[in-house]
Design a protein around this motif. Structure first.
Motif, PDB file in Angstrom:
ATOM      1  N   ALA A 221       0.785  -1.112  -0.129  1.00 57.19           N
ATOM      2  CA  ALA A 221       0.034   0.077  -0.161  1.00 57.19           C
ATOM      3  C   ALA A 221       1.059   1.314  -0.048  1.00 57.19           C
ATOM      4  O   ALA A 221       0.437   2.150  -0.362  1.00 57.19           O
ATOM      5  N   THR A 222       2.122   1.183   0.619  1.00 61.67           N
ATOM      6  CA  THR A 222       2.923   2.388   0.832  1.00 61.67           C
ATOM      7  C   THR A 222       4.328   2.286   0.035  1.00 61.67           C
ATOM      8  O   THR A 222       4.842   3.477   0.107  1.00 61.67           O
ATOM      9  N   GLY A 223       4.659   1.028  -0.320  1.00 62.17           N
ATOM     10  CA  GLY A 223       5.914   0.944  -0.695  1.00 62.17           C
ATOM     11  C   GLY A 223       7.085   0.935   0.175  1.00 62.17           C
ATOM     12  O   GLY A 223       8.108   0.688  -0.003  1.00 62.17           O
ATOM     13  N   ARG A 292      -1.871  -6.936   4.162  1.00 63.03           N
ATOM     14  CA  ARG A 292      -2.657  -6.107   3.493  1.00 63.03           C
ATOM     15  C   ARG A 292      -3.675  -7.240   2.936  1.00 63.03           C
ATOM     16  O   ARG A 292      -3.346  -7.934   1.879  1.00 63.03           O
ATOM     17  N   GLY A 293      -4.889  -7.694   3.367  1.00 61.38           N
ATOM     18  CA  GLY A 293      -5.684  -8.491   2.851  1.00 61.38           C
ATOM     19  C   GLY A 293      -7.094  -8.396   3.404  1.00 61.38           C
ATOM     20  O   GLY A 293      -7.401  -7.560   4.565  1.00 61.38           O
ATOM     21  N   ALA A 294      -8.160  -9.193   2.896  1.00 58.44           N
ATOM     22  CA  ALA A 294      -9.526  -8.808   3.387  1.00 58.44           C
ATOM     23  C   ALA A 294      -9.775  -9.986   4.535  1.00 58.44           C
ATOM     24  O   ALA A 294     -10.883  -9.828   5.227  1.00 58.44           O
ATOM     25  N   MET A 295      -9.240 -10.975   4.612  1.00 55.63           N
ATOM     26  CA  MET A 295      -9.406 -12.288   5.878  1.00 55.63           C
ATOM     27  C   MET A 295      -9.384 -11.435   7.129  1.00 55.63           C
ATOM     28  O   MET A 295      -9.932 -12.042   8.129  1.00 55.63           O
ATOM     29  N   PHE A 296      -8.320 -10.842   7.517  1.00 57.47           N
ATOM     30  CA  PHE A 296      -8.119 -10.199   8.762  1.00 57.47           C
ATOM     31  C   PHE A 296      -7.988  -8.914   8.937  1.00 57.47           C
ATOM     32  O   PHE A 296      -6.949  -8.228   8.746  1.00 57.47           O
ATOM     33  N   PRO A 297      -9.136  -8.199   8.580  1.00 50.44           N
ATOM     34  CA  PRO A 297      -8.949  -6.710   8.324  1.00 50.44           C
ATOM     35  C   PRO A 297      -8.447  -5.810   9.391  1.00 50.44           C
ATOM     36  O   PRO A 297      -8.021  -4.631   9.256  1.00 50.44           O
ATOM     37  N   TRP A 299      -5.926  -6.480  11.088  1.00 45.36           N
ATOM     38  CA  TRP A 299      -4.577  -6.121  11.004  1.00 45.36           C
ATOM     39  C   TRP A 299      -4.005  -5.551   9.944  1.00 45.36           C
ATOM     40  O   TRP A 299      -2.499  -5.525   9.598  1.00 45.36           O
ATOM     41  N   GLN A 300      -4.748  -4.882   9.359  1.00 44.78           N
ATOM     42  CA  GLN A 300      -4.105  -3.975   8.070  1.00 44.78           C
ATOM     43  C   GLN A 300      -2.874  -3.458   8.333  1.00 44.78           C
ATOM     44  O   GLN A 300      -2.915  -2.364   9.247  1.00 44.78           O
ATOM     45  N   GLY A 301      -1.963  -3.308   7.683  1.00 42.09           N
ATOM     46  CA  GLY A 301      -0.624  -2.826   7.779  1.00 42.09           C
ATOM     47  C   GLY A 301       0.097  -3.143   8.777  1.00 42.09           C
ATOM     48  O   GLY A 301       1.255  -2.497   9.042  1.00 42.09           O
ATOM     49  N   ASP A 302      -0.207  -3.988   9.528  1.00 42.76           N
ATOM     50  CA  ASP A 302       0.850  -4.547  10.549  1.00 42.76           C
ATOM     51  C   ASP A 302       1.645  -5.651  10.063  1.00 42.76           C
ATOM     52  O   ASP A 302       1.607  -6.155   8.876  1.00 42.76           O
ATOM     53  N   VAL A 342       1.730 -13.556   3.162  1.00 47.13           N
ATOM     54  CA  VAL A 342       0.169 -13.312   2.744  1.00 47.13           C
ATOM     55  C   VAL A 342      -0.214 -13.700   1.465  1.00 47.13           C
ATOM     56  O   VAL A 342       0.506 -13.143   0.465  1.00 47.13           O
ATOM     57  N   ALA A 343      -1.307 -14.866   1.248  1.00 47.51           N
ATOM     58  CA  ALA A 343      -1.733 -14.959   0.104  1.00 47.51           C
ATOM     59  C   ALA A 343      -2.556 -14.134  -0.598  1.00 47.51           C
ATOM     60  O   ALA A 343      -3.199 -13.131   0.174  1.00 47.51           O
ATOM     61  N   PRO A 344      -2.933 -14.137  -1.807  1.00 45.49           N
ATOM     62  CA  PRO A 344      -3.983 -13.187  -2.600  1.00 45.49           C
ATOM     63  C   PRO A 344      -5.210 -13.322  -1.874  1.00 45.49           C
ATOM     64  O   PRO A 344      -6.000 -12.203  -1.911  1.00 45.49           O
ATOM     65  N   ASP A 345      -5.741 -14.403  -1.224  1.00 42.56           N
ATOM     66  CA  ASP A 345      -7.036 -14.305  -0.737  1.00 42.56           C
ATOM     67  C   ASP A 345      -6.943 -13.752   0.698  1.00 42.56           C
ATOM     68  O   ASP A 345      -7.901 -13.764   1.593  1.00 42.56           O
TER      69      ASP A 345
END
Length: 365
Positions: A221-223, A292-297, A299-302, A342-345
């Motif tokens: 998300a940020t590089g 960065r994923g949808a399964m554990f929102p 934890w985004q960015g951690d 982190v997998a694509p899903d």
């Protein structure tokens, strides 16, 4: 110095107070009987690649480990910590089929970490070409680094270790030991690397002063480029990697030698970058992902970190790039975690570093 010391002292407290309880989850074993699995990578067609330290590249397809390894993997130097490390698909793998492998190569008296580029053709690698090798060569089977990642501009970065007995070389710019290096996918050197044209400096160097970095991840998300590295007895570090920065090893460290002797009187040093987090005692971090994923929102960015010595998975709670807490994840899992992806899903994949190693997939229950 005071701020860094407080971070180290508070690390156990932060772990206990690092946020809400672990979310409901399910751990599924995707493969067993692997010889020290080191890394996993996801292909666009749903297959998952797994490296074994002994030099085999395996495939998980349809949820099952395929019996036959991929042919054509270059010969590795398997000794001590040496062997096959990372596998990294090219960002345009779907069209060019290119894979990148990091591995130890050479002999007991002269070995180094290499990167080879190859094309995946069915169940074989073709057009295998070595595009990078650490110099100078060393005579120890330890501290290879070997983690790779793609920066947003399409350049390739990799960590290199200090060879255990060559720690002073991590501060030298005329060699590639104890560095983060940056190259192009063809092995050539980007013209904007910080030491291009600097007399006596290797142009591949992106950052220096590292001990044995076995975690490297780019926040999609940020590089931002994150890295962690093993300290000796204490002083594991999480670092925010910046162009040309010096991260201190062995001039500044919280660690002590395995004999108990001091390594340096300095925990921090002028013009050297402190870790954003240190662990004393060492957890032996290996594997790193930015979630960065949808399964554990939640934890985004951690950061999600594997621990070999402490045998767990840990979340480093971030507010931007500032550490605000830590939490042990998946308390029902106690194992030597070598890789975290982190997998694509949005599922989290782990490798377990054992003679009869496993690949695990963690999903939300």
């Amino acid at each position: 110095m005071i701020k860094r010391a407080m971070t180290a002292l508070l690390a156990p407290l932060l772990l206990a107070a690092g946020g809400p309880p672990t979310v409901p989850h399910r751990i599924t074993t995707m493969a067993t009987g692997l010889d020290h699995p080191w890394s996993v990578a996801f292909l666009p067609d749903g297959r998952v690649l797994v490296t074994e330290r002994a030099g085999r590249l395996r495939v998980i397809s349809g949820g099952k480990l395929q019996a036959k390894p991929i042919a054509g993997v270059p010969a590795v130097y398997e000794n001590g910590q040496g062997g096959l490390f990372d596998v990294l698909p090219h960002p345009d793998f779907a069209t060019n089929r290119l894979l990148f492998l990091s591995y130890a190569a050479g002999t007991p008296k002269a070995n180094a970490t290499r990167i080879a580029r190859a094309r995946l053709d069915g169940d074989s690698l073709t057009d295998v070409k070595v595009i990078f090798e650490v110099a100078p060569l060393k005579n120890t089977p330890a501290h290879y680094g070997g983690r790779m990642a793609w920066l947003r501009d399409g350049s390739l970065v990799m960590t290199t270790g200090d060879g255990f007995d060559y720690r002073e070389a991590a501060q030298r710019k005329d060699g590639l030991i104890g560095k983060t290096i940056r190259i192009r996918p063809d092995g050539k050197i980007p013209s904007d690397n910080p030491f291009v044209g600097v007399k006596g400096a290797r142009p591949e160097i992106w950052s220096l002063g590292h001990r044995n970095p076995q975690g490297l991840a780019v926040d999609p998300a940020t590089g931002t480029l994150w890295q962690h590295e093993h300290g000796p007895q204490g002083g594991d570090e999480v670092n925010l990697i910046r162009r040309s920065a010096n991260y201190g090893w062995p001039v500044a460290t919280y660690g002590r030698d395995y004999s108990g002797a001091g390594i340096s009187p300095f925990k921090t040093y002028k013009n050297m970058v402190d870790g954003v987090l240190t662990w004393t005692p060492s957890i032996a971090p290996s594997g790193l992902a930015v979630y960065r994923g949808a399964m554990f929102p939640e934890w985004q960015g951690d950061l999600i970190v594997g621990a070999l010595a402490h045998e767990h998975v840990r979340r480093v709670d971030l507010n931007g790039t500032k550490v605000v807490g830590q939490q042990r994840l998946f308390p029902d899992l106690t194992a030597r975690i070598r890789d975290v992806r982190v997998a694509p899903d949005g599922a989290i994949w782990l490798t377990v570093d054992e003679d009869e190693g496993r690949v695990l997939r963690v999903t939300r229950k």
